[in-house]
Write a protein that holds these residues in place. Sequence first.
Motif, PDB file in Angstrom:
ATOM      1  N   SER A  55      -6.779  25.497   2.768  1.00  0.00           N
ATOM      2  CA  SER A  55      -5.952  26.361   3.595  1.00  0.00           C
ATOM      3  C   SER A  55      -5.676  25.702   4.952  1.00  0.00           C
ATOM      4  O   SER A  55      -6.475  24.913   5.452  1.00  0.00           O
ATOM      5  CB  SER A  55      -6.707  27.672   3.797  1.00  0.00           C
ATOM      6  OG  SER A  55      -6.169  28.374   4.873  1.00  0.00           O
TER       7      SER A  55
ATOM      8  N   GLU B 198     -14.610  32.541   7.968  1.00  0.00           N
ATOM      9  CA  GLU B 198     -15.553  31.989   6.984  1.00  0.00           C
ATOM     10  C   GLU B 198     -14.806  31.593   5.713  1.00  0.00           C
ATOM     11  O   GLU B 198     -13.843  32.257   5.339  1.00  0.00           O
ATOM     12  CB  GLU B 198     -16.572  33.047   6.580  1.00  0.00           C
ATOM     13  CG  GLU B 198     -17.659  33.326   7.561  1.00  0.00           C
ATOM     14  CD  GLU B 198     -18.604  34.382   7.013  1.00  0.00           C
ATOM     15  OE1 GLU B 198     -19.263  34.130   5.997  1.00  0.00           O
ATOM     16  OE2 GLU B 198     -18.644  35.479   7.595  1.00  0.00           O
ATOM     17  N   ASP B 199     -15.283  30.553   5.053  1.00  0.00           N
ATOM     18  CA  ASP B 199     -14.730  30.205   3.746  1.00  0.00           C
ATOM     19  C   ASP B 199     -15.289  31.179   2.706  1.00  0.00           C
ATOM     20  O   ASP B 199     -16.456  31.591   2.812  1.00  0.00           O
ATOM     21  CB  ASP B 199     -15.124  28.761   3.395  1.00  0.00           C
ATOM     22  CG  ASP B 199     -14.566  28.338   2.053  1.00  0.00           C
ATOM     23  OD1 ASP B 199     -13.341  28.157   1.972  1.00  0.00           O
ATOM     24  OD2 ASP B 199     -15.348  28.198   1.092  1.00  0.00           O
ATOM     25  N   TYR B 200     -14.480  31.537   1.713  1.00  0.00           N
ATOM     26  CA  TYR B 200     -14.934  32.557   0.749  1.00  0.00           C
ATOM     27  C   TYR B 200     -16.092  32.066  -0.110  1.00  0.00           C
ATOM     28  O   TYR B 200     -16.850  32.855  -0.647  1.00  0.00           O
ATOM     29  CB  TYR B 200     -13.758  33.031  -0.131  1.00  0.00           C
ATOM     30  CG  TYR B 200     -13.372  32.110  -1.254  1.00  0.00           C
ATOM     31  CD1 TYR B 200     -12.718  30.906  -1.007  1.00  0.00           C
ATOM     32  CD2 TYR B 200     -13.665  32.434  -2.580  1.00  0.00           C
ATOM     33  CE1 TYR B 200     -12.366  30.066  -2.041  1.00  0.00           C
ATOM     34  CE2 TYR B 200     -13.318  31.596  -3.618  1.00  0.00           C
ATOM     35  CZ  TYR B 200     -12.668  30.405  -3.342  1.00  0.00           C
ATOM     36  OH  TYR B 200     -12.334  29.559  -4.351  1.00  0.00           O
ATOM     37  N   GLN B 201     -16.237  30.736  -0.259  1.00  0.00           N
ATOM     38  CA  GLN B 201     -17.352  30.199  -1.039  1.00  0.00           C
ATOM     39  C   GLN B 201     -18.464  29.648  -0.138  1.00  0.00           C
ATOM     40  O   GLN B 201     -19.634  29.916  -0.345  1.00  0.00           O
ATOM     41  CB  GLN B 201     -16.856  29.065  -1.952  1.00  0.00           C
ATOM     42  CG  GLN B 201     -16.193  29.548  -3.221  1.00  0.00           C
ATOM     43  CD  GLN B 201     -15.780  28.388  -4.100  1.00  0.00           C
ATOM     44  OE1 GLN B 201     -15.269  27.372  -3.624  1.00  0.00           O
ATOM     45  NE2 GLN B 201     -15.978  28.534  -5.400  1.00  0.00           N
ATOM     46  N   GLN B 202     -18.067  28.864   0.859  1.00  0.00           N
ATOM     47  CA  GLN B 202     -19.056  28.162   1.680  1.00  0.00           C
ATOM     48  C   GLN B 202     -19.575  29.000   2.846  1.00  0.00           C
ATOM     49  O   GLN B 202     -20.549  28.615   3.491  1.00  0.00           O
ATOM     50  CB  GLN B 202     -18.441  26.882   2.251  1.00  0.00           C
ATOM     51  CG  GLN B 202     -17.928  25.904   1.220  1.00  0.00           C
ATOM     52  CD  GLN B 202     -17.254  24.712   1.866  1.00  0.00           C
ATOM     53  OE1 GLN B 202     -17.706  24.176   2.864  1.00  0.00           O
ATOM     54  NE2 GLN B 202     -16.147  24.281   1.298  1.00  0.00           N
ATOM     55  N   GLY B 203     -18.907  30.101   3.152  1.00  0.00           N
ATOM     56  CA  GLY B 203     -19.305  30.899   4.315  1.00  0.00           C
ATOM     57  C   GLY B 203     -19.135  30.083   5.594  1.00  0.00           C
ATOM     58  O   GLY B 203     -18.213  29.279   5.716  1.00  0.00           O
ATOM     59  N   HIS B 204     -20.081  30.258   6.541  1.00  0.00           N
ATOM     60  CA  HIS B 204     -19.997  29.541   7.816  1.00  0.00           C
ATOM     61  C   HIS B 204     -20.293  28.052   7.691  1.00  0.00           C
ATOM     62  O   HIS B 204     -19.973  27.279   8.593  1.00  0.00           O
ATOM     63  CB  HIS B 204     -20.962  30.159   8.830  1.00  0.00           C
ATOM     64  CG  HIS B 204     -20.439  31.430   9.440  1.00  0.00           C
ATOM     65  ND1 HIS B 204     -19.311  31.451  10.226  1.00  0.00           N
ATOM     66  CD2 HIS B 204     -20.892  32.711   9.375  1.00  0.00           C
ATOM     67  CE1 HIS B 204     -19.088  32.693  10.628  1.00  0.00           C
ATOM     68  NE2 HIS B 204     -20.021  33.480  10.118  1.00  0.00           N
TER      69      HIS B 204
END
Lengths: 242, 50
Positions: free
Chosen positions: A197, A45-51
């Motif tokens: 990333s 998961e992205d730390y801001q956008q999640g899934h």
Amino acid sequence: MTWAPAFLSNPERFMAFSRWAAPMFGVIAAGLAVAGLYLGFTAPEDYQQGHTVRIMFIHVPAAQLGMFAYACLGVASFLSLIFRHALADAAAQAAAPLGAAFTFLALVTGSLWGRPMWGTWWVWDGRLTSVLVLFLLYIAYIALRASMDDEAKAARAGAILALVGVINLPIIHYSVEWWNSLHQGSSLFAKGGPAMSTVFLVPLLLMSLAYMSAFGSLWLVRIRGEVWRRRAEAAALRAAAG
Amino acid sequence: MFDFKYAEFIVPAFVITAVVFGGMILLSVNHARHWRRRYDELTKSSQTSR
């Protein structure tokens, strides 16, 4: 650049090339999409956008292809207008529905990402509005072509409309820099390299290449269809003339 | 696979993309095949009428 008009000026050579190139691009697109989707769904998961970051793997390539297809439409229209060549016009006509479909996908998937992330389905900011204008340009081009019976006049009018619409491409690209926008700035082509990333960059690049190959394949198939249509109509006219 | 948060936004995005791609492939291939067949019919009929 001299090879392009020479290539376009020979329909037989194009038909021979596209006969094997279209399925080849299709197979490449399928392979790249499988790899891209696998890596996209196994990425963390992205730390801001999640899934919701997974929507980016289909949204960003759709937006890129919406613009790329319009650039192809513009170049083909320019060649059609200057050289009055039927194959360039067929290429322009074939690019429009594909570009419209990719732009539609960019708008819909962007909206589905925006609702959970921005709290809204839509905002009238520079980026979203200019992409909507791109979609409307495609629809206008298709409608204009369909409304005229005279193929030569339709080609000329369509080419002029397409070339006027090219001005929208830099507007879309720079909209996030020129105006305040909810939409994020360029991540892939940011100064100093991609601002994301590797776990997200690799699937995104794979999906971008998959979309590009899919467009290449479908564009060639549609141009072939246009060539057959024009040949069939010419044959029908010859048969009617006796 | 799709029991994660925001699945109600992610699943439709992928389903709509798959449907649009399916439509693009079907329409493009059918268009090309239709006109190829039409051209073949017309050229065959003009050859037999000579």
